[in-house]
Design an enzyme around this catalytic site. Sequence first.
Site, PDB file in Angstrom:
ATOM      1  N   CYS A 113      14.054  69.070  63.444  1.00  0.00           N
ATOM      2  CA  CYS A 113      13.489  69.300  64.858  1.00  0.00           C
ATOM      3  C   CYS A 113      13.417  70.923  65.021  1.00  0.00           C
ATOM      4  CB  CYS A 113      14.307  68.755  65.755  1.00  0.00           C
ATOM      5  SG  CYS A 113      16.261  68.803  65.684  1.00  0.00           S
TER       6      CYS A 113
HETATM    7  N1  NDP Z   1      18.131  63.757  67.239  1.00  0.00           N
HETATM    8  C1  NDP Z   1      17.051  64.491  66.795  1.00  0.00           C
HETATM    9  O1  NDP Z   1      16.598  65.187  67.728  1.00  0.00           O
HETATM   10  C2  NDP Z   1      16.837  64.760  65.490  1.00  0.00           C
HETATM   11  C3  NDP Z   1      17.565  64.006  64.565  1.00  0.00           C
HETATM   12  N2  NDP Z   1      16.895  64.089  63.189  1.00  0.00           N
HETATM   13  C4  NDP Z   1      17.607  63.295  61.957  1.00  0.00           C
HETATM   14  O2  NDP Z   1      17.562  62.034  62.121  1.00  0.00           O
HETATM   15  C5  NDP Z   1      18.545  61.242  61.765  1.00  0.00           C
HETATM   16  C6  NDP Z   1      18.894  60.205  62.648  1.00  0.00           C
HETATM   17  O3  NDP Z   1      19.144  60.949  63.918  1.00  0.00           O
HETATM   18  P1  NDP Z   1      19.329  60.181  65.234  1.00  0.00           P
HETATM   19  O4  NDP Z   1      18.461  59.297  65.487  1.00  0.00           O
HETATM   20  O5  NDP Z   1      19.499  61.400  66.277  1.00  0.00           O
HETATM   21  O6  NDP Z   1      20.915  59.777  65.095  1.00  0.00           O
HETATM   22  P2  NDP Z   1      21.857  58.464  65.972  1.00  0.00           P
HETATM   23  O7  NDP Z   1      23.283  59.094  65.741  1.00  0.00           O
HETATM   24  O8  NDP Z   1      21.166  58.391  67.234  1.00  0.00           O
HETATM   25  O9  NDP Z   1      21.551  57.244  65.005  1.00  0.00           O
HETATM   26  C7  NDP Z   1      22.134  56.856  63.931  1.00  0.00           C
HETATM   27  C8  NDP Z   1      21.657  55.602  63.244  1.00  0.00           C
HETATM   28  O10 NDP Z   1      22.158  55.669  61.966  1.00  0.00           O
HETATM   29  C9  NDP Z   1      23.003  54.363  61.701  1.00  0.00           C
HETATM   30  N3  NDP Z   1      24.182  54.463  60.879  1.00  0.00           N
HETATM   31  C10 NDP Z   1      25.117  55.272  61.126  1.00  0.00           C
HETATM   32  N4  NDP Z   1      25.808  55.143  60.323  1.00  0.00           N
HETATM   33  C11 NDP Z   1      25.453  54.379  59.385  1.00  0.00           C
HETATM   34  C12 NDP Z   1      25.975  53.641  57.893  1.00  0.00           C
HETATM   35  N5  NDP Z   1      27.208  54.139  57.728  1.00  0.00           N
HETATM   36  N6  NDP Z   1      25.305  52.802  57.535  1.00  0.00           N
HETATM   37  C13 NDP Z   1      23.930  52.518  57.955  1.00  0.00           C
HETATM   38  N7  NDP Z   1      23.520  52.807  59.224  1.00  0.00           N
HETATM   39  C14 NDP Z   1      24.256  53.881  59.540  1.00  0.00           C
HETATM   40  C15 NDP Z   1      23.387  54.043  63.284  1.00  0.00           C
HETATM   41  O11 NDP Z   1      23.466  52.479  63.107  1.00  0.00           O
HETATM   42  P3  NDP Z   1      24.655  51.887  64.055  1.00  0.00           P
HETATM   43  O12 NDP Z   1      24.319  52.195  65.449  1.00  0.00           O
HETATM   44  O13 NDP Z   1      24.165  50.405  64.051  1.00  0.00           O
HETATM   45  O14 NDP Z   1      25.804  52.215  63.627  1.00  0.00           O
HETATM   46  C16 NDP Z   1      22.206  54.473  64.021  1.00  0.00           C
HETATM   47  O15 NDP Z   1      21.322  53.444  64.042  1.00  0.00           O
HETATM   48  C17 NDP Z   1      19.700  61.994  61.167  1.00  0.00           C
HETATM   49  O16 NDP Z   1      19.590  62.506  59.984  1.00  0.00           O
HETATM   50  C18 NDP Z   1      19.418  63.459  62.204  1.00  0.00           C
HETATM   51  O17 NDP Z   1      19.568  64.529  61.538  1.00  0.00           O
HETATM   52  C19 NDP Z   1      15.895  65.031  62.976  1.00  0.00           C
HETATM   53  C20 NDP Z   1      15.261  65.547  63.649  1.00  0.00           C
HETATM   54  C21 NDP Z   1      15.621  65.338  65.282  1.00  0.00           C
HETATM   55  C1  X2W Z   2      21.634  69.636  69.817  1.00  0.00           C
HETATM   56  C2  X2W Z   2      21.898  69.058  68.551  1.00  0.00           C
HETATM   57  O1  X2W Z   2      23.020  69.051  68.113  1.00  0.00           O
HETATM   58  N1  X2W Z   2      21.107  69.278  67.542  1.00  0.00           N
HETATM   59  C3  X2W Z   2      20.939  68.908  66.245  1.00  0.00           C
HETATM   60  C4  X2W Z   2      19.881  68.993  65.481  1.00  0.00           C
HETATM   61  C5  X2W Z   2      19.784  68.834  64.248  1.00  0.00           C
HETATM   62  C6  X2W Z   2      19.337  67.265  63.764  1.00  0.00           C
HETATM   63  O2  X2W Z   2      19.197  66.521  64.713  1.00  0.00           O
HETATM   64  O3  X2W Z   2      19.122  67.405  62.648  1.00  0.00           O
HETATM   65  P1  X2W Z   2      17.858  67.516  61.506  1.00  0.00           P
HETATM   66  O4  X2W Z   2      16.863  67.870  62.510  1.00  0.00           O
HETATM   67  O5  X2W Z   2      18.299  68.299  60.734  1.00  0.00           O
HETATM   68  O6  X2W Z   2      17.535  65.926  61.155  1.00  0.00           O
HETATM   69  C7  X2W Z   2      22.198  69.835  65.404  1.00  0.00           C
HETATM   70  O7  X2W Z   2      22.141  71.186  65.906  1.00  0.00           O
HETATM   71  O8  X2W Z   2      22.659  69.415  64.606  1.00  0.00           O
END
Ligand code: NDP
Ligand code: X2W
Length: 352
Positions: free
Chosen positions: A155
């Site tokens: 992001c």
């Molecule tokens: N949030 C953001 O703004 C951004 C996030 N990302 C990346 O996207 C990915 C997802 O982020 P986000 O949606 O925020 O994360 P969340 O913490 O909101 O969701 C994580 C998900 O992963 C699942 N999960 C966790 N542990 C396990 C496991 N051991 N086995 C299987 N499933 C598992 C959870 O399932 P359950 O709830 O069923 O345990 C849940 O559905 C991350 O890698 C993050 O870095 C990338 C860009 C932006």
């Molecule tokens: C506010 C906040 O905690 N932001 C996250 C954004 C990073 C993230 O979600 O990870 P990727 O985009 O690399 O998948 C952080 O700084 O780790």
Amino acid sequence: MGNVGRVPVGIIGASGYGGVQLVRLLADHPAAEVVYLGGDSSAGKPYSSLYPHLTNCVDLTVEAIDLDKIAAKCEVVFLSLPNGLAYQMAPTLIEKGCKVLDLSADYRFENLDTYKAWYGGDRSDSALAATAVYGLPELYRDRIKNAQLVGCAGCYVTASLLALAPLLKQGIIVPETAIIDAKSGSSGGGRKAEINLLLAEADNSIGAYGVGRHRHTPEIEQVCSDLAGHDIKVQFTPHLMPMVRGILATVYANLRDPGLVREDLITIFSAFYRNSPLVKVLPAGVYPQSKWACGTNLCYIGVEVDPRTDRVIVMSAIDNLIKGQAGQGIQCMNLMMGWEETLGLPQLAFYP
Ligand SMILES: NC(=O)C1=CN([C@@H]2O[C@H](COP(=O)(O)OP(=O)(O)OC[C@H]3O[C@@H](n4cnc5c(N)ncnc54)[C@H](OP(=O)(O)O)[C@@H]3O)[C@@H](O)[C@H]2O)C=CC1
Ligand SMILES: CC(=O)N[C@@H](CCC(=O)OP(=O)(O)O)C(=O)O
């Protein structure tokens, strides 16, 4: 959901913030149909019990992760999981013929030693990782079209790179002088209980974190080096903002040619993104706000020059959960499937 003829799609990590964006966006996608939702602690729960506001459009239960079963059901699989899990799942899914889009960092790095240095883990999938394409369509559109495995850009990285790319590609700045000052809403931390993400901690407060060592730094540097044609380092400082969603990255760099004015640079940015319908370069004197991108897959870019310091200042605003995550994944999927790049991607923000 339940539309005949649409491509069957699975989401592993459906219960998280990225997962729920995917579910919402794909519910309105004309060519894809979500047929599988996977999770860990949420397995066995009706999706509508996790997200009651989706009761009327999603009638699926979150399932435990069975890769063979998922591959048999799905042509496209999104992995929206914490870092370090996708590389344990993608090899099986790819081997069985799925197209895979990973939203974590697992497949973003050309050099797995860099991944291991910043994220840890033991990788035995280097051959597959070498085939992964970096999922930032505005820079790698043609490669994404032919990919089976895409590691979608992070992001902060998306906001930072879209601000820096024209400057680096055209040799307009001294690359090593680039400084990225970025701010994110708390949903960037995912749907989990962490003290710094609590309302009482994050509200009415702003602070930097990961200063000089945030894990997005090597990812930004990898693409900046590619654009500049030589290895470069950048300074990147993220901040947590008292808001739910959105990123604003403000990028500073020294101009090679101090004679350039902001109108020149706006012309250069507009030309660079002329075939990128989701990047909106703003007119002179207009600077983006994160709210403008909220709920959309757009990136708004404002450009300014400070003639006193000979620096360019570029401001870039996205929704971290859409253009920074789930929407980016769908944009990449559209390209991989040979569909219109913007299919199913919202472009109108909620406002105010
Ligand atoms: N949030 C953001 O703004 C951004 C996030 N990302 C990346 O996207 C990915 C997802 O982020 P986000 O949606 O925020 O994360 P969340 O913490 O909101 O969701 C994580 C998900 O992963 C699942 N999960 C966790 N542990 C396990 C496991 N051991 N086995 C299987 N499933 C598992 C959870 O399932 P359950 O709830 O069923 O345990 C849940 O559905 C991350 O890698 C993050 O870095 C990338 C860009 C932006
Ligand atoms: C506010 C906040 O905690 N932001 C996250 C954004 C990073 C993230 O979600 O990870 P990727 O985009 O690399 O998948 C952080 O700084 O780790």
